[in-house]
Scaffold this active site. Structure first.
Site, PDB file in Angstrom:
ATOM      1  N   GLN A  31       0.822  -1.201   0.000  1.00 26.81           N
ATOM      2  CA  GLN A  31       0.000   0.000   0.000  1.00 26.81           C
ATOM      3  C   GLN A  31       0.864   1.262   0.000  1.00 26.81           C
ATOM      4  OE1 GLN A  31      -2.841   0.074   3.193  1.00 26.81           O
ATOM      5  NE2 GLN A  31      -4.145   1.524   2.124  1.00 26.81           N
ATOM      6  N   ARG A  44      -2.848  -3.909  -4.882  1.00 29.52           N
ATOM      7  CA  ARG A  44      -2.839  -5.258  -5.458  1.00 29.52           C
ATOM      8  C   ARG A  44      -2.069  -5.267  -6.784  1.00 29.52           C
ATOM      9  NH1 ARG A  44      -8.152  -8.699  -4.346  1.00 29.52           N
ATOM     10  NH2 ARG A  44      -6.842 -10.079  -5.549  1.00 29.52           N
ATOM     11  N   ASN A  53       8.506  -8.903 -12.067  1.00 25.75           N
ATOM     12  CA  ASN A  53       9.810  -8.268 -12.213  1.00 25.75           C
ATOM     13  C   ASN A  53      10.900  -9.324 -12.374  1.00 25.75           C
ATOM     14  OD1 ASN A  53      11.849  -6.169 -12.048  1.00 25.75           O
ATOM     15  ND2 ASN A  53      12.273  -7.011 -10.030  1.00 25.75           N
ATOM     16  N   HIS A  61      11.938  -7.996  -2.443  1.00 23.26           N
ATOM     17  CA  HIS A  61      11.765  -8.663  -1.150  1.00 23.26           C
ATOM     18  C   HIS A  61      11.530  -7.660  -0.017  1.00 23.26           C
ATOM     19  CE1 HIS A  61      16.058  -7.678  -1.254  1.00 23.26           C
ATOM     20  NE2 HIS A  61      16.025  -7.730   0.070  1.00 23.26           N
ATOM     21  N   SER A  66       0.501  -5.150   4.601  1.00 28.53           N
ATOM     22  CA  SER A  66       0.160  -4.156   5.625  1.00 28.53           C
ATOM     23  C   SER A  66       0.026  -4.765   7.017  1.00 28.53           C
ATOM     24  CB  SER A  66      -1.142  -3.440   5.258  1.00 28.53           C
ATOM     25  OG  SER A  66      -0.966  -2.687   4.086  1.00 28.53           O
TER      26      SER A  66
END
Length: 91
Positions: A31, A44, A53, A61, A66
């Site tokens: 977020q 999301r 990626n 990493h 949250s």
């Protein structure tokens, strides 16, 4: 054979730029990354972008959920946990 060039959306580029700036030993949530990339409700999408990626220099990493759990890492959650512990981001 032609080389395939994949162009990331401007939001994806923003996400990867934000993640690239997360310092060693620190984490951001999906977020927080979405907000810093200019689309606070697209957390999301951040996860989707990071899952695709392929650049090992982008520290994906260092992005966690949250609720404090580590979340995914291309099927390598154990590796993500190891990296975060090694960097001192979590104990």
């Amino acid at each position: 054979m032609k080389k395939l060039h994949v162009t990331a959306t401007s939001f994806a580029q923003s996400v990867l730029a934000v993640v690239a700036k997360i310092p060693r030993g620190k984490v951001l949530t999906y977020q927080q990354v979405a907000k810093l990339a200019g689309r606070p409700r697209a957390y999301r999408a951040v996860g989707t972008i990071l899952s695709k990626n392929q650049n090992p220099k982008t520290p994906c990493h260092r992005v966690i959920r949250s609720n404090g759990s580590i979340g995914g890492y291309n099927g390598l959650q154990g590796r993500k946990l190891t990296l975060l512990k090694r960097e001192g981001a979590i104990h």
